[in-house]
Scaffold this motif. Structure first.
Motif, PDB file in Angstrom:
ATOM      1  N   UNK A  98       0.819  -1.217   0.000  1.00 39.06           N
ATOM      2  CA  UNK A  98       0.000   0.000   0.000  1.00 39.06           C
ATOM      3  C   UNK A  98       0.851   1.264   0.000  1.00 39.06           C
ATOM      4  N   UNK A  99       2.015   1.227   0.639  1.00 39.66           N
ATOM      5  CA  UNK A  99       2.861   2.416   0.738  1.00 39.66           C
ATOM      6  C   UNK A  99       4.062   2.354  -0.200  1.00 39.66           C
ATOM      7  N   UNK A 100       4.126   1.315  -1.028  1.00 39.51           N
ATOM      8  CA  UNK A 100       5.240   1.126  -1.964  1.00 39.51           C
ATOM      9  C   UNK A 100       6.590   1.172  -1.241  1.00 39.51           C
ATOM     10  N   UNK A 101       6.631   0.458  -0.121  1.00 35.85           N
ATOM     11  CA  UNK A 101       7.867   0.403   0.664  1.00 35.85           C
ATOM     12  C   UNK A 101       8.907  -0.481  -0.024  1.00 35.85           C
ATOM     13  N   UNK A 102      10.152  -0.220   0.294  1.00 42.60           N
ATOM     14  CA  UNK A 102      11.263  -1.077  -0.109  1.00 42.60           C
ATOM     15  C   UNK A 102      11.560  -2.034   1.040  1.00 42.60           C
ATOM     16  N   UNK A 103      11.597  -3.316   0.760  1.00 48.63           N
ATOM     17  CA  UNK A 103      12.000  -4.305   1.749  1.00 48.63           C
ATOM     18  C   UNK A 103      13.500  -4.516   1.636  1.00 48.63           C
ATOM     19  N   UNK A 104      14.212  -4.391   2.737  1.00 50.74           N
ATOM     20  CA  UNK A 104      15.655  -4.593   2.760  1.00 50.74           C
ATOM     21  C   UNK A 104      15.943  -5.876   3.525  1.00 50.74           C
ATOM     22  N   UNK A 105      16.663  -6.809   2.884  1.00 49.91           N
ATOM     23  CA  UNK A 105      16.844  -8.154   3.423  1.00 49.91           C
ATOM     24  C   UNK A 105      18.217  -8.312   4.065  1.00 49.91           C
ATOM     25  N   UNK A 106      18.210  -8.795   5.300  1.00 54.89           N
ATOM     26  CA  UNK A 106      19.471  -8.977   6.020  1.00 54.89           C
ATOM     27  C   UNK A 106      20.227 -10.208   5.547  1.00 54.89           C
ATOM     28  N   UNK A 107      19.514 -11.248   5.127  1.00 52.34           N
ATOM     29  CA  UNK A 107      20.172 -12.530   4.860  1.00 52.34           C
ATOM     30  C   UNK A 107      20.130 -12.986   3.402  1.00 52.34           C
ATOM     31  N   UNK A 108      19.470 -12.271   2.527  1.00 51.81           N
ATOM     32  CA  UNK A 108      19.414 -12.713   1.136  1.00 51.81           C
ATOM     33  C   UNK A 108      20.828 -12.762   0.568  1.00 51.81           C
TER      34      UNK A 108
END
Length: 282
Positions: A243-253
């Motif tokens: 809904x807010x077009x957030x960026x997901x930042x991944x610690x372990x990818x």
């Protein structure tokens, strides 16, 4: 404000533990296991410059454990916590704050190091305030049998003994431009920083959504203490991200730093993944 990705190396964990009840025939296509059924994972931290503040988010595994310990996890890669910080032009003494999402060894291990003469354990960042929260601190220092191997006293107690430890109060962030989301599925009162940056909202997912492969709601880690609650928390965060077009930042990818997600007929899925800078407009 300026954000830097801080790479602290890679390690390996059992694929079944990282993907829980998801069949290997499915997860092995995403992150193929080696002949010991181990998959490679990153330990990706953040460094946030904001005025007089230089805030480090999580610290990786560190380097103070013995060879037997590291043999279980195959720590590898050229990057380390301190080399990555120095590559960005800073020294350990420059760090003003260390924010710890939670106190599992692969998130807090780099927070403490041996003194020069090897006689004691000291905070790695001598001028920093270290941030946890009281509920999680009590959980970590009086661990349940299942998590005991993840909460190592040598990673945790020196922070309190140094006088550098402070607790976030009532979930209120001590930093401007950063709010906190507290979640309890993975471990008690893990904290996710949500960062307002370049007209975008970045959610540092820690171990709620450790990689882009874990975006589908049922794709949970076997390490989660309360898996049904993890699913509810993931749904709430992913709904917000859409809904807010957030960026997901991944610690372990092990490959992708970040992703954006979208609604599909199968539920919320990754729309695009890549480096954090790919999703930011300069």
């Amino acid at each position: 404000m300026k954000i830097h990705i801080i790479d602290t190396g890679f390690f390996k964990l059992d694929g079944g533990a990282m993907f829980g009840v998801v069949p290997k025939v499915l997860w092995n296509k995403q992150n193929p296991a080696d002949d010991k059924n181990l998959c490679t994972w990153a330990m990706r931290c953040l460094l946030i410059e904001d005025g007089s503040k230089l805030i480090l988010v999580d610290t990786g595994m560190g380097n103070k454990q013995d060879d037997k310990f590291f043999g279980h996890y195959d720590l590898h890669g050229d990057a380390t916590l301190l080399s990555s910080i120095e590559e960005k032009g800073f020294s350990p003494a420059d760090i003003t704050d260390v924010f710890l999402s939670h106190l599992h060894f692969d998130h807090v291990g780099g927070a403490v190091q041996f003194s020069r003469d090897g006689s004691r354990l000291d905070p790695t960042f001598p001028n920093a305030t270290y941030w946890s929260n009281e509920a999680h601190w009590q959980w970590a220092t009086h661990p349940n049998p299942r998590e005991k191997a993840s909460f190592l006293k040598e990673n945790i107690l020196p922070l309190q003994e140094s006088g550098q430890l402070r607790f976030v109060e009532n979930g209120q962030s001590p930093f401007a431009g950063i709010t906190l989301v507290n979640v309890d599925g993975h471990t008690e009162q893990m904290m996710l920083p949500v960062i307002e940056y370049k007209n975008r909202r970045i959610i540092y997912c820690a171990d709620l959504i450790p990689s882009s492969y874990h975006v589908p709601i049922p794709w949970l880690m076997g390490y989660d203490m309360r898996p049904l609650q993890t699913m509810e928390e993931k749904q709430r965060i992913l709904d917000q991200a859409v809904s807010e077009e957030c960026i997901l930042l991944f610690e372990h990818d092990p490959v992708y730093e970040a992703a954006i997600v979208e609604n599909t007929e199968k539920g919320i899925r990754v729309k695009e993944r890549g480096a954090l800078k790919d999703f930011l407009v300069e």
